[in-house]
Scaffold this active site. Structure first.
Site, PDB file in Angstrom:
ATOM      1  N   LYS A 136     -22.665  44.293  -3.540  1.00 57.42           N
ATOM      2  CA  LYS A 136     -24.098  44.334  -3.835  1.00 57.42           C
ATOM      3  C   LYS A 136     -24.896  43.676  -2.708  1.00 57.42           C
ATOM      4  O   LYS A 136     -25.934  44.177  -2.294  1.00 57.42           O
ATOM      5  CB  LYS A 136     -24.399  43.620  -5.167  1.00 57.42           C
ATOM      6  CG  LYS A 136     -23.913  44.344  -6.402  1.00 57.42           C
ATOM      7  CD  LYS A 136     -24.775  45.519  -6.818  1.00 57.42           C
ATOM      8  CE  LYS A 136     -24.333  46.823  -6.254  1.00 57.42           C
ATOM      9  NZ  LYS A 136     -23.047  47.360  -6.602  1.00 57.42           N
TER      10      LYS A 136
ATOM     11  N   ARG B  25     -31.644  59.413  -4.075  1.00 56.45           N
ATOM     12  CA  ARG B  25     -30.369  59.896  -3.566  1.00 56.45           C
ATOM     13  C   ARG B  25     -30.116  59.453  -2.128  1.00 56.45           C
ATOM     14  O   ARG B  25     -28.995  59.535  -1.633  1.00 56.45           O
ATOM     15  CB  ARG B  25     -30.320  61.429  -3.647  1.00 56.45           C
ATOM     16  CG  ARG B  25     -30.368  61.954  -5.073  1.00 56.45           C
ATOM     17  CD  ARG B  25     -30.511  63.457  -5.107  1.00 56.45           C
ATOM     18  NE  ARG B  25     -29.324  64.139  -4.642  1.00 56.45           N
ATOM     19  CZ  ARG B  25     -28.334  64.535  -5.432  1.00 56.45           C
ATOM     20  NH1 ARG B  25     -28.373  64.296  -6.722  1.00 56.45           N
ATOM     21  NH2 ARG B  25     -27.290  65.179  -4.937  1.00 56.45           N
TER      22      ARG B  25
ATOM     23  N   ASN C  99     -27.388  71.365   0.946  1.00 55.94           N
ATOM     24  CA  ASN C  99     -26.629  70.121   0.799  1.00 55.94           C
ATOM     25  C   ASN C  99     -25.167  70.441   1.052  1.00 55.94           C
ATOM     26  O   ASN C  99     -24.673  71.481   0.605  1.00 55.94           O
ATOM     27  CB  ASN C  99     -26.757  69.549  -0.621  1.00 55.94           C
ATOM     28  CG  ASN C  99     -28.161  69.100  -0.944  1.00 55.94           C
ATOM     29  OD1 ASN C  99     -29.024  69.037  -0.085  1.00 55.94           O
ATOM     30  ND2 ASN C  99     -28.389  68.797  -2.216  1.00 55.94           N
ATOM     31  N   GLY C 100     -24.453  69.540   1.718  1.00 55.62           N
ATOM     32  CA  GLY C 100     -23.039  69.771   1.961  1.00 55.62           C
ATOM     33  C   GLY C 100     -22.735  69.894   3.436  1.00 55.62           C
ATOM     34  O   GLY C 100     -23.560  69.574   4.297  1.00 55.62           O
TER      35      GLY C 100
ATOM     36  N   GLU D 232     -17.256  43.193  -6.270  1.00 56.74           N
ATOM     37  CA  GLU D 232     -18.504  43.894  -6.580  1.00 56.74           C
ATOM     38  C   GLU D 232     -19.716  43.064  -6.185  1.00 56.74           C
ATOM     39  O   GLU D 232     -20.717  43.600  -5.698  1.00 56.74           O
ATOM     40  CB  GLU D 232     -18.540  44.240  -8.074  1.00 56.74           C
ATOM     41  CG  GLU D 232     -19.848  44.819  -8.584  1.00 56.74           C
ATOM     42  CD  GLU D 232     -20.248  46.145  -7.943  1.00 56.74           C
ATOM     43  OE1 GLU D 232     -21.385  46.602  -8.193  1.00 56.74           O
ATOM     44  OE2 GLU D 232     -19.444  46.733  -7.174  1.00 56.74           O
TER      45      GLU D 232
ATOM     46  N   GLU E 142     -24.870  45.923   0.408  1.00 58.36           N
ATOM     47  CA  GLU E 142     -25.607  47.173   0.254  1.00 58.36           C
ATOM     48  C   GLU E 142     -27.104  47.009   0.487  1.00 58.36           C
ATOM     49  O   GLU E 142     -27.725  47.854   1.136  1.00 58.36           O
ATOM     50  CB  GLU E 142     -25.391  47.741  -1.157  1.00 58.36           C
ATOM     51  CG  GLU E 142     -24.037  48.385  -1.385  1.00 58.36           C
ATOM     52  CD  GLU E 142     -23.901  48.902  -2.791  1.00 58.36           C
ATOM     53  OE1 GLU E 142     -23.437  50.043  -2.960  1.00 58.36           O
ATOM     54  OE2 GLU E 142     -24.234  48.167  -3.746  1.00 58.36           O
TER      55      GLU E 142
ATOM     56  N   LYS F 216     -27.224  57.667  -3.135  1.00 60.45           N
ATOM     57  CA  LYS F 216     -26.809  57.364  -4.500  1.00 60.45           C
ATOM     58  C   LYS F 216     -25.568  58.146  -4.896  1.00 60.45           C
ATOM     59  O   LYS F 216     -24.659  57.614  -5.523  1.00 60.45           O
ATOM     60  CB  LYS F 216     -27.953  57.680  -5.470  1.00 60.45           C
ATOM     61  CG  LYS F 216     -27.660  57.325  -6.922  1.00 60.45           C
ATOM     62  CD  LYS F 216     -27.485  55.841  -7.106  1.00 60.45           C
ATOM     63  CE  LYS F 216     -27.252  55.457  -8.551  1.00 60.45           C
ATOM     64  NZ  LYS F 216     -26.906  54.042  -8.700  1.00 60.45           N
TER      65      LYS F 216
ATOM     66  N   CYS G 122     -28.796  63.905  -0.009  1.00 63.43           N
ATOM     67  CA  CYS G 122     -29.686  65.060   0.112  1.00 63.43           C
ATOM     68  C   CYS G 122     -30.197  65.477  -1.264  1.00 63.43           C
ATOM     69  O   CYS G 122     -29.633  65.142  -2.288  1.00 63.43           O
ATOM     70  CB  CYS G 122     -29.007  66.246   0.787  1.00 63.43           C
ATOM     71  SG  CYS G 122     -28.352  65.932   2.418  1.00 63.43           S
TER      72      CYS G 122
ATOM     73  N   HIS H 164      -4.436  31.837   3.211  1.00 64.43           N
ATOM     74  CA  HIS H 164      -3.770  32.867   4.007  1.00 64.43           C
ATOM     75  C   HIS H 164      -4.726  33.517   5.008  1.00 64.43           C
ATOM     76  O   HIS H 164      -4.511  34.657   5.420  1.00 64.43           O
ATOM     77  CB  HIS H 164      -3.154  33.923   3.088  1.00 64.43           C
ATOM     78  CG  HIS H 164      -2.073  33.373   2.215  1.00 64.43           C
ATOM     79  ND1 HIS H 164      -0.774  33.230   2.645  1.00 64.43           N
ATOM     80  CD2 HIS H 164      -2.106  32.900   0.947  1.00 64.43           C
ATOM     81  CE1 HIS H 164      -0.045  32.703   1.673  1.00 64.43           C
ATOM     82  NE2 HIS H 164      -0.830  32.493   0.634  1.00 64.43           N
TER      83      HIS H 164
END
Length: 612
Positions: free
Chosen positions: A489, A27, A101-102, A485, A492, A607, A2, A508
Site C-alpha cells: 500500500k 482504471r 484495449n489489449g 500488504e 503504490e 486498477k 485502458c 538473515h
C-alpha cells in the site's frame, strides 16, 4: 488498464462518452480521446495526452455533434504516452477509427507486410496496425466494416477489446473481445459500450457480457447482433446489474481510497450476510456440493498483487484451522511453470475485478487439466467467475481507488469463512472453538469501525514516515501477509520503497539496513509469537531504529518501546489480519496525502491488469 466507451442512439454522443471516460479513470491511463461521426457523416477525432480534462480542453469549440461515437483512456504499452499514440487511431484514408484495449502480439509482422504494400503509419502502436489492416481488407475485398473487422481479427494474435467506426456506415459500431473485457448496455432505442458497467449504469441497468471470441454489431434502435468470428449468431443473455451511480461517487470523501477504507465495516457485513449467523457458518457455494470439499486433498490459491497477499493470509487460516495443505502461487508464475495439479486439488482464483489476465490464464490452465476451479471475486459477470465452476462473491460494491482496500479485507474474510467451515467439516475444531470463531466473525465490522476511529493518531504516525526513502514492515504468522500488504500500500500510492518481511528473518539480512533513517513498522498483536516480536523490536531499538507498531488494546509492553503505536481490539489470531491491515491502509493513505501524491490514480498503475 485502458478504458473503452461507446454510444449509438438518438442523444448527443459526446457528453455520454466524456462522462463515461471520467467513470473509467480509476482504471489508470495516460491519454484520452474520442471519435464522433457527425450528422454529415464526417469522422472527427480529438485526443490529448494526460487526463480526460485535457481532452475536454482540446475538444472545446470543435464540432462535437453526432449521435454515434467511441472513446478511450490509454495506458501505454506500445509507444510512449503522447498525443500521437493516444487512441482513437484512424486508418490511412481517415474513414475508419478504432479504440483498443489489449496487445496485438504479431503486430510487427503485420505492419511490415502493410508497409511493403504501401501503407503509412503515424504512431508506434499496435492498435494503428489493426486499423490499417481492417482498411486493407476493405481495399482488397470490397466488404462491410463488419466483414472487414472479422477478416482482420482472424489474422491477429493476442488480446483485444475493440470498438470500430466507419463513416461510410455511420449508423454502426463494430466491437469484439478476446482476453479483455467488454460489455454492452441496452437502453431504449440506444446502445452503450464499456470496458465494464461503470460508464453505463447511469443510463441502463441492462447489460450484455460479451464472451471471449464474440463480435457484436451495434445499430441504433436495434438489439446488438452477437456472433463468433465465423459469423455464427449466438443468443445473448441480458442481465440486470445492481451497480448504482452513487456507488461510483466519492460521497463527500476527499478520495475514493479513503471512502473505501471507511466502508469496510459495511462491506464486511455485506460479505458475511447470509453466510454467518449467530452460531453457524453456512456458505451456499459449499453446502450445494459438499462432496467436492470433503474430497479435497489440497487447495492451490492463485492471484496477483493484493489478492495474492489475501491468499497468503487465507493459507495460514486454512492450514491452521482446517488442516488442509495450501499452496499460494503468483498467477503470472503459475501459468508458465508447468504446475503439478493432481486429482483432489481445487484451484482457488482470487481477483477483485475478475478480469486479471494472468489469473484468468491460470483458471483456464487448471480447467484444461480437469481441476475444479473456485473463484473469489467482486464483480458479478466478469470473466473469471464465468470461467469458474463455483464463485464466492465478495459483494463489497465497486472499488474505484487503484490501491485495493475493502476488496482485500473481503477476500480475507471469504477465505477465513471457508477455513472455519472446512474445519467444521473436517472435525479439526471443537464445538466450543467453532462457535467462538463464528461469534468473533460477527463482531468484526464493529471492531473495524473502532480502528477507524483512530484516524488522527494514524495521521500523526504518518508524519514520521512521510520523509522516509525506505520502510521495513515486519510481522509473523498470520500477520506476515499483513506486513506484505501494508508495504505494498505504501509503495503504490506514496512511491516510498517499502518491503514486507517475516520478523524472524531479520537476522538473515534485513537487520543490516536498520538505522535512524530506516523506519520499521511492526505488526505485534497478541499471539503465539508475541514474545518473539518483542525481541525483534528490542533488536531494532538497540540499533537506533525507529519503530512504529500495531498492537492489541491494553498492551503497554510494546507501546513503551515504540516511537508510535496504534492499538486494535483483541481478536483471535486467525482473524487478526482483518483488523491489523486497517491502520496500515490509513497509514499509507495519510503518507501519500502528506507527500501530495495522487492517491486514487497513482502513477504507472492500473486498477485492472488485463494484459501481461
Amino acid at each position: 488498464m485502458c478504458g473503452i466507451v461507446g454510444y449509438i442512439g438518438k442523444r448527443s454522443a459526446y457528453p455520454i462518452l466524456i462522462k463515461g471516460l471520467h467513470r473509467l479513470e480509476y482504471r489508470g491511463y495516460d491519454s484520452a480521446g474520442v471519435a464522433l461521426i457527425n450528422p454529415s457523416s464526417a469522422l472527427h477525432i480529438y485526443k490529448s495526452q494526460g487526463k480526460v480534462s485535457a481532452l475536454e480542453d482540446t475538444a472545446r469549440n470543435q464540432d462535437l455533434t453526432g449521435t454515434v461515437g467511441i472513446a478511450h483512456t490509454r495506458w501505454a504499452t506500445h509507444g510512449e504516452p503522447n498525443h500521437c499514440n493516444a487512441h482513437p487511431h484512424a486508418s490511412q484514408s481517415g474513414h475508419i477509427a478504432i479504440v483498443h484495449n489489449g496487445i496485438i502480439e504479431n503486430y510487427a509482422a503485420i505492419k511490415e507486410r502493410l508497409q511493403a504494400a504501401g501503407m503509412t503509419f503515424r504512431s508506434d502502436t499496435d492498435t494503428e496496425v489493426l486499423a490499417q489492416l481492417i482498411e486493407w481488407e476493405q481495399t482488397q475485398h470490397p466488404q462491410s466494416i463488419e466483414q472487414a473487422v472479422r477478416s482482420a481479427l482472424k489474422q491477429v494474435e493476442g488480446a483485444y477489446a475493440i470498438a470500430v467506426l466507419d463513416n461510410r456506415q455511420p449508423d454502426t459500431i463494430v466491437s469484439a473481445r478476446k482476453g479483455s473485457p467488454l460489455v454492452i448496455g441496452v437502453g431504449e432505442d440506444e446502445l452503450f459500450l464499456g470496458s465494464d458497467a461503470s460508464p453505463i449504469v447511469e443510463y441502463t441497468d441492462r447489460i450484455i457480457y460479451l464472451n471471449d471470441g464474440d463480435m457484436a454489431v451495434l445499430h441504433s434502435g436495434q438489439m446488438p447482433i452477437v456472433t463468433d468470428l465465423h459469423g455464427t449468431i449466438r443468443q445473448v443473455d441480458v442481465q440486470r446489474v445492481a451497480l448504482t451511480v452513487s456507488q461510483l461517487e466519492k460521497g463527500g470523501y476527499e478520495h475514493f481510497m479513503l471512502k473505501e477504507i471507511a466502508e469496510q465495516p459495511t462491506s464486511l457485513r455485506a460479505c458475511m450476510q447470509g453466510r454467518v449467523s449467530k452460531d453457524e457458518i453456512r456458505m451456499e457455494e459449499i453446502e450445494t456440493d459438499l462432496a467436492l470439499w470433503q474430497q479435497a486433498r489440497r487447495l492451490v490459491i492463485t492471484a496477483c498483487g493484493t489478492s495474492y497477499y489475501a491468499g497468503l493470509a487465507g493459507k495460514y487460516a486454512l492450514e491452521d484451522l482446517a488442516g488442509i495443505p495450501v499452496e499460494v502461487d503468483y498467477a503470472s508464475e503459475f501459468r508458465y511453470r508447468n504446475p503439478v495439479l493432481c486429482k483432489g486439488d481445487i484451484l482457488i482464483a482470487i481477483s477483485q475485478s475478475g478480469e486479471t489476465a494472468d489469473t484468468l490464464a491460470a483458471v483456464e490452465l487448471a480447467k484444461q487439466k480437469g481441476i475444479p476451479v473456485v473463484s473469489v471475486c467482486n464483480v458479478v459477470g466478469s470473466s473469471i467467475p464465468r470461467a469458474s465452476d463455483k464463485v464466492l462473491y465478495t459483494r463489497v460494491g465497486p472499488e474505484i481507488g487503484v490501491a485495493s482496500t475493502k476488496a482485500f479485507t473481503a477476500q480475507v474474510t471469504i477465505l477465513t469463512l471457508l477455513a472455519i467451515r472446512m474445519a467444521r467439516m473436517n472435525g479439526t475444531l471443537t464445538d466450543a472453538n467453532y462457535r467462538a470463531l463464528v461469534r468473533e466473525m460477527s463482531s468484526l465490522p464493529d471492531k473495524v469501525a473502532a480502528v477507524l476511529q483512530q484516524g488522527e493518531a494514524i495521521r500523526r504516525m504518518a508524519e514520521g514516515l512521510s520523509f522516509a526513502s525506505n520502510v521495513l514492515y515486519i510481522g509473523r504468522n498470520y500477520n506476515y501477509a499483513t506486513a506484505l500488504e501494508g508495504a505494498l500500500k505504501l509503495k503504490e500510492i506514496s512511491y516510498i520503497h517499502a518491503e514486507g518481511y517475516p520478523a524472524a528473518e531479520m537476522k538473515h539480512g534485513p537487520i543490516a539496513l536498520i538505522s535512524q533513517d530506516m523506519p520499521v513498522v511492526a505488526i505485534a498483536t497478541q499471539g503465539k509469537v508475541y514474545d518473539k516480536l518483542v525481541s525483534n523490536i528490542q533488536e531494532i531499538r538497540a540499533r537506533h531504529g525507529r519503530v512504529m507498531t500495531v498492537v492489541t488494546e491494553g498492551d503497554t509492553r510494546i507501546a513503551n518501546m515504540a516511537d508510535a503505536t496504534v492499538a486494535v481490539p483483541a481478536v483471535s489470531e486467525a482473524l487478526s489480519p482483518l483488523l491489523t491491515i486497517v491502520p496500515l491502509q490509513l497509514l499509507a493513505y495519510h503518507v501519500a496525502c502528506l507527500k501530495g501524491c495522487n492517491v486514487d490514480q497513482p502513477r504507472n498503475l492500473a486498477k485492472s491488469v488485463t494484459v501481461e
